[in-house]
Write an enzyme that holds these catalytic residues in place. Structure first.
Site, PDB file in Angstrom:
ATOM      1  N   ASP A 187       0.852  -1.185   0.000  1.00 24.59           N
ATOM      2  CA  ASP A 187       0.000   0.000   0.000  1.00 24.59           C
ATOM      3  C   ASP A 187       0.890   1.239   0.000  1.00 24.59           C
ATOM      4  OD1 ASP A 187      -3.101  -0.485   1.876  1.00 24.59           O
ATOM      5  OD2 ASP A 187      -2.369  -1.341   0.012  1.00 24.59           O
ATOM      6  N   ILE A 188       0.518   2.264  -0.762  1.00 27.53           N
ATOM      7  CA  ILE A 188       1.217   3.550  -0.678  1.00 27.53           C
ATOM      8  C   ILE A 188       0.804   4.217   0.627  1.00 27.53           C
ATOM      9  CG2 ILE A 188       1.593   5.778  -1.773  1.00 27.53           C
ATOM     10  CD1 ILE A 188       0.838   4.515  -4.419  1.00 27.53           C
ATOM     11  N   GLU A 196      -4.653   2.508  -4.237  1.00 20.90           N
ATOM     12  CA  GLU A 196      -3.230   2.621  -3.969  1.00 20.90           C
ATOM     13  C   GLU A 196      -2.651   1.271  -3.563  1.00 20.90           C
ATOM     14  OE1 GLU A 196      -5.627   3.721  -2.071  1.00 20.90           O
ATOM     15  OE2 GLU A 196      -5.154   3.531   0.064  1.00 20.90           O
TER      16      GLU A 196
END
Length: 768
Positions: free
Chosen positions: A602-603, A646
């Site tokens: 995940d960003i 994301e």
């Protein structure tokens, strides 16, 4: 699970003497557990109060269903009936106006509430039981989601319909400061408001959707999960603690499995059957109706491949034919095909009552006059097909000066005309005519479903067209049931809901990828081939021509297929393809007795990045990270996916935690400024990295459910990385249950493996 949550803590009508006892369970009641053991105080309470009265709402179906004769049935009634059988405490439900019931609770005109939640305002005068059902709140919108509402951010400026007195929904709405809140006195008014467009959406857990279908207005659907969990409880006046303790003992004796069986009776959304079986729980009345009908008369569209069609010998074929067979197998029943020559004839027979069910039918207000609908088996986005070289701007509103075509009778025509009043849509009799109109440049675009387009392009050799993009409107394909057969509708709806999503995907993908015999349009080439066969040179030219056609056809098929599995922004595979490939890659790893490595990432603080720099900048971040993932997966067998906004996933055949660490360092090394991050001044990733080790399957197939366990465990690692502060890798090794002790895949534990699943953390590599 389809459920509803207008339920805070309800109260009932004035006179308990007017109540009708909850109807007893029939076929759905599980095998009786022994009566629970009560304390002397609880036994004394039962002698003094053998029946207590709980109030509830009068439109909260299927929790509480009020018959014309006043009989109360539904999920709550079934649960309370089981509690009575287990403890001796009988509970009467009194439905009515929700706000009035709450006021009567304060005055103790009744003993408590059903279908409610724990709330501080009620805790001053009520005690609460343990939860008897756990729900999830969703956003409910008109069919097709015409406003394309996908997240809370999309609700700014939108009109949200709420029920007066529903404190839980008020709490959810309080977090939507930019939405307009419209309050209504009844559930039916909310359904009307959302259906007609007076409100854009409402909150629901399934009960409101259930009520809409019963009213013959099945024009609503869930848009997205609001991530607002809700637990329903029973509430009793606070000076009767023994009543709550008795109810809690009854709930504990029932257990979660029995409550799930009761849910399967009342709720039409997918629920796992007990012990993982395909059992469909039917009432005696439903079984009787099925037996009385005999083979169910089935009508289809005879010419809408790959969804529906006829074989040369007159049997039904296509995606919906196979899915209907899966549903009917769960009912243990059969169908009898009623032959028609066209879709128009099929619809006419359905209107006249000559079809018991209609396959592959879209839900429309007009058809609801003579059909009830199951839940959708397929949800397909409409796509825009244009000529090669033409440019589609991503929205239909940018092309109101150009002409589009659709097939006459397509339910999407009215949907699109409502959403885009200025759009010019002409109708043609069939798909091939529409595709050729685009191919010849007579119109700008053709709108239909992707499988239909893929089939027509392949079967009819229409090569100079392309799928230019998806539309937000979706086409929900359900099974229509003739009006007047409500018990067939209820039983078939549960059978449809019980077909697993992976089986639906497998059937769909198989039909889309299959090569059909003898494309009709190629017949026009045979006269040329015969003439050219008179000369050797002509034969060579013809062969060369055919090779070019085949190459172009393969290229067109590849483009169409890639559109269905590729994320357009990053060039990575999409979430749909990830869900298809993970089970097959796990099966392959199990058969080869090698490890499978799954990376989830995940960003960090990506929402804050979009809020600060804007979505175009956020898209550029996604593209750069996608490029890194493509570089990371250059080996054969390695696959990279964008699985969410994301969120990313990578499957490796050979890898180590150092590969995951290199990805984390590479993203940090991009040096993309992130002022909104509390983790680092630049964009970073949190990563969960799982090494999955299959069981020995040389004497059989691997368990089909193990791949789901792989994803769950990798997801746990990802969230552990976030909990530890983000911008780091957390890794672990997981060993599936082995068929024989001591047999493990290479790269896993060196010692013996226990028969139960083994789960070992390796390390968490923190950011430098």
């Amino acid at each position: 699970m389809a459920l509803y949550a207008l339920w805070l803590i309800a109260v009932t009508v004035a006179a308990p003497t007017s109540a009708t006892p909850a109807a007893p369970l029939a076929d759905c009641q599980a095998q009786s557990a022994p009566p629970v053991e009560l304390t002397p105080a609880e036994q004394a309470f039962l002698r003094a109060h053998p029946v207590i009265t709980l109030g509830t709402g009068d439109h909260w179906e299927p929790y509480v269903i009020v018959g014309e004769d006043g009989t109360v049935t539904g999920y709550d009634a079934d649960v309370l009936e089981r509690i009575a059988a287990l403890t001796g405490l009988r509970v009467r439900l009194l439905p009515g106006d929700w706000r009035e019931r709450q006021e009567q609770t304060l005055s103790r005109a009744i003993d408590g509430l059903s279908t409610g939640v724990v709330h501080p305002e009620r805790a001053e005068h009520l005690r609460f039981s343990a939860p008897y059902i756990r729900l999830q709140k969703y956003l409910l919108v008109p069919k097709g989601n015409p406003l394309n509402l996908q997240s809370r951010d999309d609700l700014a400026g939108r009109a949200i319909a709420l029920h007066h007195g529903n404190l839980f929904d008020e709490k959810v709405a309080s977090g939507l400061s930019h939405a307009r809140i419209l309050r209504f006195d009844t559930v039916d008014e909310i359904i009307d408001a959302v259906t007609t467009g007076d409100a854009d959406a409402t909150f629901d857990n399934g009960s409101l959707l259930y009520r809409a279908n019963r009213l013959g207005r099945p024009f609503l659907q869930f848009a997205f999960d609001l991530n607002e969990p809700l637990e329903l409880v029973f509430a009793v006046r606070d000076d009767w603690p023994e009543a709550i303790s008795i109810i809690d003992k009854g709930l504990a004796a029932m257990g979660e499995d029995e409550r799930t069986r009761l849910q399967a009776r009342w709720f039409l959304s997918p629920l796992k059957s007990p012990a993982g079986t395909d059992e469909i729980l039917l009432s005696d009345q439903e079984r009787s109706v099925l037996e009385g009908l005999g083979p169910i008369r089935l009508c289809i569209d005879p010419d809408w491949m790959p969804f529906d069609g006829l074989t040369a010998d007159g049997r039904s074929q296509g995606i919906m034919a196979e899915l209907l067979n899966l549903a009917m197998a769960r009912l243990g029943h059969t169908t009898q095909l009623v032959r028609t020559a066209s879709w128009s004839e099929t619809i006419q027979l359905a209107r006249d009552g000559h079809c018991d069910i209609v396959s592959a039918v879209a839900i429309t207000p007009e058809r609801a006059e003579y059909l009830d609908f199951t839940g959708s088996l397929l949800s397909e986005p409409m796509v825009v097909v244009v000529r090669e070289g033409a440019r589609f701007e991503g929205t239909l509103d940018a092309h109101t000066h150009q002409r589009f075509v659709m097939v006459a009778g397509h339910a999407g025509i009215d949907m699109l005309r409502r959403a885009h009043p200025a759009l010019v849509i002409a109708t043609v009799p069939d798909v091939v005519t529409a595709m050729r109109a685009v191919s010849l440049g007579h119109v700008f675009g053709y709108i239909d479903l992707l499988p239909t387009v893929a089939y027509a392009a392949r079967e009819h050799g229409i090569l100079n067209v392309k799928v230019a993009g998806d539309l937000p409107q979706r086409y929900e394909l359900a099974i229509g049931v003739r009006k007047g057969l409500p018990l067939l509708h209820s039983s078939l709806s549960r059978a449809v809901a019980a077909v697993p999503a992976q089986e639906i995907r497998a059937v769909r993908d198989r039909w889309i990828s299959v090569r059909y015999e003898q494309p009709p349009d190629l017949l026009r080439f045979w006269p040329w081939a015969l003439a050219l066969a008179l000369a050797v040179l002509g034969v060579l030219v013809w062969n060369h021509h055919l090779q070019r056609l085949n190459a172009a056809l393969r290229a067109a098929n590849t483009r169409i297929e890639m559109l269905t599995i590729t994320d357009g922004l990053t060039g990575l595979y999409n979430r749909r393809h990830f869900q298809e490939r993970l089970p097959s890659e796990w099966q392959r790893a199990a058969r080869a007795q090698r490890t499978l490595h799954l990376l989830l990432a995940d960003i960090d603080h990506f929402k804050e990045y979009n809020d600060h720099y804007g979505h175009p900048a956020g898209d550029e971040v996604l593209r750069q990270i996608g490029a890194l993932l493509i570089q990371l997966t250059r080996r054969a067998g390695d696959l990279a996916f964008r699985t969410g906004g994301e969120e990313f996933a990578v499957m490796f055949t050979e890898a180590s935690v150092s590969d995951a660490e290199r990805l984390r360092v590479a993203v940090e090394g991009l040096g993309i400024e992130h002022a909104g991050s509390v983790t680092a001044p630049v964009v970073t990733l949190s990563i969960g990295f799982l090494t999955a080790c299959p069981a020995d399957i040389r004497n059989g197939d691997p368990p089909l459910t193990d791949w789901d366990a792989i994803y769950t465990r990798a997801d746990v690692l990802l969230y552990e990385a976030k909990a530890r502060g983000r911008n780091q890798v957390v890794s672990a090794v997981w060993q599936a249950a082995a068929a024989e002790e001591g047999v493990v895949a290479p790269g896993c534990k060196s010692g013996p493996v226990a028969s139960s699943n083994a789960w070992r953390h390796d390390r968490g590599s923190a950011a430098s």
